[in-house]
Write an enzyme that holds these catalytic residues in place. Structure first.
Site, PDB file in Angstrom:
ATOM      1  N   GLY A  90      -5.073   5.886   0.244  1.00  0.00           N
ATOM      2  CA  GLY A  90      -6.376   5.967   0.873  1.00  0.00           C
ATOM      3  C   GLY A  90      -7.403   5.107   0.169  1.00  0.00           C
ATOM      4  N   TYR A 102       0.826  -1.209   0.000  1.00  0.00           N
ATOM      5  CA  TYR A 102       0.000   0.000   0.000  1.00  0.00           C
ATOM      6  C   TYR A 102       0.862   1.263   0.000  1.00  0.00           C
ATOM      7  CZ  TYR A 102      -2.575   3.964   1.766  1.00  0.00           C
ATOM      8  OH  TYR A 102      -3.088   5.219   1.907  1.00  0.00           O
TER       9      TYR A 102
END
Length: 540
Positions: A81, A74
């Protein structure tokens, strides 16, 4: 402060020489060490243990290995987000950190002052130095150089909801490292690129995750909390000194602070406050006291101040735990060689601590305001002149002493009390409902600092008034002089504001006294032992 700090690699001790540097990496950093850099000119050094540097480098290497293997991480090869499901093409992975830094450049409001900016930078450096953020040694070294050279990002105070960390304000730290936006250096506001070039510091080219590692953390709220803690700690000790002086001025009873009372109700902070007041009133007899019991704002002062004293102990614990945490996402574990996706950026502990602290501090403002109200009112001040006017003779009729000062102090108190609404309960769902529960920690910390400023203004007004009142009491009565610690405090206060024998504008006296208080310059007791026999260790 009167005592400086010398810091080795395991602890800090108060000694009689100036702290030159603090060590970051492979150890816990204390709140006092952050303050040493932010407020007293200390520098930062990265720990020189080979194992520390090797751990940092292993983290960055493992992240590169993950990317080379095609693993999904990520914020490294995904969007941010709510866009975490968006895969970033390999050719654009290197560009992603710069994009994050730039689009978060939307802060507003006032800019952080120098001490706050330095506290933020030290907090961020210390978090990254835990070796869980996947950043290179070069990033730590460059951030250290910016701190030591006092190249200060111009950080807007507003724009963080406290999760996913302090993204927007910390983007200004990241921007300074890469040579973008503006920085303050040697009192001038300049382009970051120009200052870095002048100092021979190469702008960073952010590696994958380094933008996220810099921005996705709690450094702003934590840095502000360090400053707030120090100022609140000082105000509790000053409130004890002013309570003792108020007792003298009102010809009140020292017996209200008898140790046996506080042994019967053994809250540590309450007993500590009572001991300091008792030490300031050492040798005082109550034979001339006007009442059997003084009013609550005097008699119960240790019970009010003690709440703040006890709160400061757990608030310190939570600030230092946050300060010494890896608080970005994801974490890169170089030992177990894994990527940990979580929510360590959530600033809930700091949010709650700052909400609690601002309530405790506002109660100090209320306490001092009530004591001040007693002093100026000739119905309650036991024979002192109305409004503490020092004028005598015919001109006494047109002089009003501290009348307006009391009104202003009441206004500052009301504003401080109004700001005690907790910020942490105002979570807002943001960022397409990905950040749907947020801490509001930075807003809580900013609120707390504002409450502290207002309370310092109340304390300044109360300081001037209590010194005036005690001077009048001693001038117009046969009472013995108070202990040396109080007379010395009165003399120090008088250097900022002379006795008011004729009405004059007191704004600049109040400003000078408030600055004196904010700097923690007046020597006050630091612990129970320091109050014994009115001698021992004092600290400003």
């Amino acid at each position: 402060m009167n005592e400086m700090y010398n810091v080795d690699q395991t602890t800090h001790e108060k000694v009689g020489k100036t702290l030159e540097h603090i060590v970051v990496g492979a150890r816990r950093v204390t709140l006092e060490e952050v303050l040493a850099v932010a407020e007293r000119g200390a520098e930062v050094r990265l720990a020189d243990q080979a194992a520390f540097r090797e751990r940092i480098e292993r983290g960055a290497h493992y992240l590169r290995t993950c990317l080379a293997s095609g693993a999904t991480v990520y914020g490294v090869n995904t969007g941010y987000g709510d866009a975490c499901e968006v895969s970033v093409p390999p050719a654009l992975v290197a560009s992603l950190p710069l994009q994050l830094t730039r689009y978060h450049g939307c802060g507003m409001g006032e800019y952080l002052e120098t001490d706050a900016t330095l506290a933020v930078m030290v907090a961020r450096l210390n978090s990254l130095a835990h070796g869980y953020s996947g950043v290179r040694w070069e990033l730590l070294d460059t951030l250290m150089q910016l701190i030591n050279q006092r190249v200060l990002p111009r950080i807007p105070a507003e724009g963080s909801v406290g999760a996913s960390g302090d993204l927007t304000p910390l983007s200004y730290v990241a921007a300074a490292l890469i040579g973008e936006r503006e920085v303050s250096h040697r009192g001038q506001l300049r382009a970051a690129s120009d200052v870095l070039a002048e100092l021979g510091i190469a702008p960073l080219v952010l590696a994958p995750k380094e933008g996220l590692a810099l921005m996705n953390g709690t450094a702003v709220m934590t840095g502000l909390a360090c400053l707030a803690w120090r100022r609140a700690d000082y105000l509790t000790r000053l409130a004890c000194r002013l309570t003792a002086l108020t007792t003298v001025a009102l010809n009140g009873r020292a017996a209200h602070f008898d140790a046996r009372l506080f042994e019967a109700k053994p809250h540590i902070g309450q007993g500590e406050a009572a001991a300091w007041i008792r030490a300031d009133l050492s040798g005082r007899t109550d034979s001339s006291a006007q009442r059997v019991q003084d009013r609550y704002s005097v008699r119960c002062a240790p019970h009010v101040i003690g709440v703040a004293r006890d709160a400061l102990s757990w608030i310190r614990r939570d600030i230092e735990n946050e300060l010494n945490s890896a608080n970005d996402n994801p974490l890169i574990d170089p030992d177990d060689e894994c990527v940990l996706h979580g929510g360590n950026f959530y600033g809930g502990h700091i949010a709650f601590a700052m909400d609690a602290l601002k309530v405790a501090v506002a109660n100090l403002a209320d306490l001092m305001d009530r004591q001040l109200a007693l002093l100026v009112d000739d119905k309650f001040n036991h024979g002192l002149p109305r409004n503490l006017s020092g004028s005598t003779g015919e001109r006494a009729a047109i002089n009003h002493g501290f009348k307006a000062v009391q009104i202003s102090a009441s206004a500052w108190t009301a504003e401080a009390l109004k700001l005690t609404m907790p910020a942490s309960v105002f979570s807002r769902s943001t960022e397409s409902h990905n950040q749907d529960k947020v801490s509001m920690g930075t807003i809580a910390a900013r609120d707390c600092l504002r409450v502290l400023t207002l309370t310092e203004q109340v304390a300044a007004a109360h300081t001037l008034a209590t010194v005036q009142a005690a001077t009048l009491r001693l001038r117009d009565s046969a009472l013995p002089m108070p202990p040396a610690v109080l007379t010395e405090f009165m003399k120090m206060s008088a250097t900022h504001s002379a006795f008011v024998d004729e009405d004059r504008a007191l704004e600049f006296d109040l400003r000078a006294t408030a600055d004196w208080i904010r700097a923690g310059a007046a020597p006050l007791y630091t612990d129970l032992a320091s109050a014994q026999g009115q001698t021992g260790k004092y600290d400003g």
